[in-house]
Design a protein around this motif. Structure first.
Motif, PDB file in Angstrom:
ATOM      1  N   UNK A  51       0.834  -1.205   0.000  1.00  0.00           N
ATOM      2  CA  UNK A  51       0.000   0.000   0.000  1.00  0.00           C
ATOM      3  C   UNK A  51       0.865   1.250   0.000  1.00  0.00           C
ATOM      4  N   UNK A  52       0.779   2.011  -1.073  1.00  0.00           N
ATOM      5  CA  UNK A  52       1.467   3.297  -1.163  1.00  0.00           C
ATOM      6  C   UNK A  52       2.956   3.223  -0.960  1.00  0.00           C
ATOM      7  N   UNK A  53       3.614   2.147  -1.439  1.00  0.00           N
ATOM      8  CA  UNK A  53       5.053   1.992  -1.199  1.00  0.00           C
ATOM      9  C   UNK A  53       5.872   2.891  -2.115  1.00  0.00           C
ATOM     10  N   UNK A  54       6.925   3.455  -1.545  1.00  0.00           N
ATOM     11  CA  UNK A  54       7.874   4.294  -2.276  1.00  0.00           C
ATOM     12  C   UNK A  54       9.279   3.829  -1.918  1.00  0.00           C
ATOM     13  N   UNK A  55      10.167   3.807  -2.920  1.00  0.00           N
ATOM     14  CA  UNK A  55      11.565   3.455  -2.673  1.00  0.00           C
ATOM     15  C   UNK A  55      12.463   4.478  -3.366  1.00  0.00           C
ATOM     16  N   UNK A  56      13.374   5.076  -2.579  1.00  0.00           N
ATOM     17  CA  UNK A  56      14.275   6.102  -3.106  1.00  0.00           C
ATOM     18  C   UNK A  56      15.711   5.637  -2.928  1.00  0.00           C
ATOM     19  N   UNK A  57      16.516   5.716  -4.022  1.00  0.00           N
ATOM     20  CA  UNK A  57      17.947   5.407  -3.977  1.00  0.00           C
ATOM     21  C   UNK A  57      18.733   6.663  -4.309  1.00  0.00           C
ATOM     22  N   UNK A  58      19.497   7.173  -3.378  1.00  0.00           N
ATOM     23  CA  UNK A  58      20.424   8.291  -3.644  1.00  0.00           C
ATOM     24  C   UNK A  58      19.764   9.394  -4.463  1.00  0.00           C
ATOM     25  N   UNK A  59      18.548   9.751  -4.110  1.00  0.00           N
ATOM     26  CA  UNK A  59      17.855  10.816  -4.821  1.00  0.00           C
ATOM     27  C   UNK A  59      17.040  10.345  -6.003  1.00  0.00           C
ATOM     28  N   UNK A  60      17.208   9.087  -6.432  1.00  0.00           N
ATOM     29  CA  UNK A  60      16.438   8.536  -7.544  1.00  0.00           C
ATOM     30  C   UNK A  60      15.225   7.786  -6.999  1.00  0.00           C
ATOM     31  N   UNK A  61      14.027   8.162  -7.452  1.00  0.00           N
ATOM     32  CA  UNK A  61      12.798   7.500  -7.009  1.00  0.00           C
ATOM     33  C   UNK A  61      12.555   6.307  -7.920  1.00  0.00           C
ATOM     34  N   UNK A  62      12.775   5.099  -7.402  1.00  0.00           N
ATOM     35  CA  UNK A  62      12.601   3.878  -8.197  1.00  0.00           C
ATOM     36  C   UNK A  62      11.146   3.441  -8.226  1.00  0.00           C
ATOM     37  N   UNK A  63      10.443   3.574  -7.106  1.00  0.00           N
ATOM     38  CA  UNK A  63       9.018   3.237  -7.007  1.00  0.00           C
ATOM     39  C   UNK A  63       8.332   4.364  -6.249  1.00  0.00           C
ATOM     40  N   UNK A  64       7.170   4.803  -6.741  1.00  0.00           N
ATOM     41  CA  UNK A  64       6.501   5.942  -6.126  1.00  0.00           C
ATOM     42  C   UNK A  64       5.038   5.641  -5.863  1.00  0.00           C
TER      43      UNK A  64
END
Length: 521
Positions: free
Chosen positions: A17-30
């Motif tokens: 639910x509403x997952x977000x993943x950020x790597x070093x400033x890059x949003x991989x999943x929003x």
């Protein structure tokens, strides 16, 4: 009763639910929502870099979400690593093989959950159970065989067997068919059907859209880290998937080039490579490529196609035969010297043979061309940065900063880095082994257009593929191998699917090459 159950659908066993993943400033999943249903194949699809692998890594406990939550059986849960996810019944077949080359097949299958007896590992029982799994997958792989000695497709089957052996209730399959032959894919589909019948929830990622339509029950589409569509599979068609993936219908990238071909740029004569077990992996194969020409090399798994490219590249010093580049004999037998003579290889297994995962994108791109970049005893940083930025731009590599680790990129963007590394050596001949393996429909179009552009610039291209549509669409000529031998060579005007399939099935006969007229459909 859940809403899905009320609609007569299988229960949702896991929910993001509403997952977000950020790597070093890059949003991989929003802000993504994803539902995994019990006893069903839950398809996840999108272009390279869309966030598919990141999403399933969060399910498998490899990564944790930056925001949002995961619910298992309706209860919020946080996985403290892949081992924790496995303890909760979640298994994964990774896109990039996760095997120990110096261990046997059985040891890999039971790695981290060994069968113990009287305080010691029961190797005999592990081998017995592994043999049963191999029989279930209808492959003749010996449980005692070392994984590093197996072909890439066989290693893929070992990876699948390893996941099946854990009796997971949620099984994630990230590109499980990317290195499998058509018969092996059929076997895998039967195994998946058996797992579904037992109530296992399958999360399935693939770039082969027709494959998804056939096997999937539900589909979720990602684009640039966002969910753009989620439906039952029986409610949609291929055009819907493509539109959700790339925002439009599929682009035409298969048109033939109209440039004139140049003189012969590569000649391979009577190339032979013996097998350790006896016989030939490459059996007296001869082939030519002209400047600006794209030659496709087709064949079934084990036909010797990859080994032939590696012989040309100098990977096997004990191979025999003669190589000519630009009309001049290549006598050097090592890879480095053949790169200097104008040969470059894009290997089938990018992780094992094409990249150094701990290095950055920039360092991987320049790894094979340091001598060209060097000035006396050092490499000018500005010059190196300019070359890197050029390749990132020309190949549309999605990366926020080339200084980031190459392991942080999606599989498709990693493949583009491998291609860029080869191009920075300024090759005369580009050898490409399954260049579209693990690449989505958008990235595949990029790669094919790059191939056309390079051919127009006068580079000779010899590429191996297991995709019939691909080899017919791209090739100026099509060569076919079977059991180590060249069985046919077709011009574009005379080739068709039936002829190629027939030539790829020919067993050893009295002649090395079958004339096209003998294969008329």
């Amino acid at each position: 009763m859940t809403d899905s159950a009320a609609r007569g659908e299988p229960d949702v066993v896991l929910r993001l639910e509403g997952v977000t993943k950020v790597y070093s400033g890059t949003v991989a999943v929003k802000n993504a929502d994803f539902f995994v249903r019990r006893g069903a194949v839950n398809v996840l699809v999108g272009e390279n870099g869309a966030g598919k692998s990141t999403l399933v890594k969060m399910i498998a406990g490899v990564e944790g979400p930056t925001a949002g939550r995961i619910l298992l059986d309706g209860e919020p849960i946080v996985f403290f690593g892949a081992g924790d996810a496995m303890a909760h019944g979640i298994g994964m077949v990774f896109q990039e093989l996760n095997l120990f080359g110096n261990l046997s097949v059985a040891e890999n299958v039971f790695a981290s959950h060994e069968i113990m007896r009287h305080g010691h590992i029961d190797h005999a029982e592990e081998e017995r159970q592994t043999a049963a799994l191999m029989e279930r997958l209808q492959t003749g792989v010996n449980p005692r065989a070392m994984v590093e000695d197996l072909m890439i497709g066989q290693q893929q089957l070992v990876e699948i067997a390893k996941a099946v052996a854990r009796d997971a209730r949620i099984l994630i399959m990230d590109e499980p068919t990317s290195a499998l032959s058509a018969p092996e894919v059929e076997i895998l589909f039967r195994v998946i059907a058996d797992l579904k019948a037992k109530g296992v929830a399958i999360v399935y990622i693939s770039h082969r859209l027709e494959e998804l339509m056939r096997i999937g029950d539900y589909i979720t589409v990602l684009r640039d880290g966002r969910v753009t569509g989620a439906r039952r599979m029986d409610e949609i068609d291929l055009h819907w998937i493509v539109r959700q993936m790339i925002g439009s219908d599929a682009k035409d990238f298969s048109s033939a080039g109209d440039h004139r071909l140049g003189n012969e740029i590569l000649r391979a004569e009577d190339i032979c490579l013996t097998r350790i077990s006896g016989g030939y992996a490459v059996d007296h194969v001869s082939l030519t490529v002209r400047a600006g020409e794209i030659v496709g090399l087709y064949g079934l798994m084990g036909a010797g196609r990859s080994e032939f490219l590696e012989c040309v590249m100098g990977r096997y010093p004990h191979s025999t035969g003669r190589i000519f580049v630009g009309g001049k004999r290549v006598r050097e037998r090592d890879v480095g010297s053949r790169i200097a003579r104008g040969l470059a290889l894009i290997p089938e297994d990018r992780q094992r043979d094409g990249l150094v995962p701990i290095l950055s994108v920039a360092e991987n791109l320049t790894l094979a061309s340091l001598k060209k970049l060097a000035k006396v005893f050092h490499i000018p940083a500005r010059r190196e940065a300019q070359q890197v930025q050029r390749e990132v731009r020309d190949l549309s590599i999605k990366v926020a900063d080339p200084a980031l680790p190459v392991s942080s990129l999606s599989g498709g963007n990693q493949q583009k880095v491998v291609i860029g590394k080869a191009l920075m050596t300024e090759p005369k001949v580009l050898l490409m082994d399954e260049p579209s393996r693990g690449i989505d429909i958008g990235a595949k179009g990029d790669v094919f257009r790059i191939m056309r552009r390079l051919a127009a610039q006068g580079i000779g291209i010899l590429f191996v593929t297991s995709d019939l549509e691909e080899v017919l669409a791209l090739s100026d000529r099509v060569a076919v191998m079977s059991q180590g031998r060249m069985t046919a060579l077709f011009d574009r005007a005379e080739v068709n699917e039936a002829k190629v399939v027939a030539a790829s099935s020919i067993a050893h006969g009295p002649t090395a090459i079958v004339k096209p007229k003998e294969l008329n459909a």
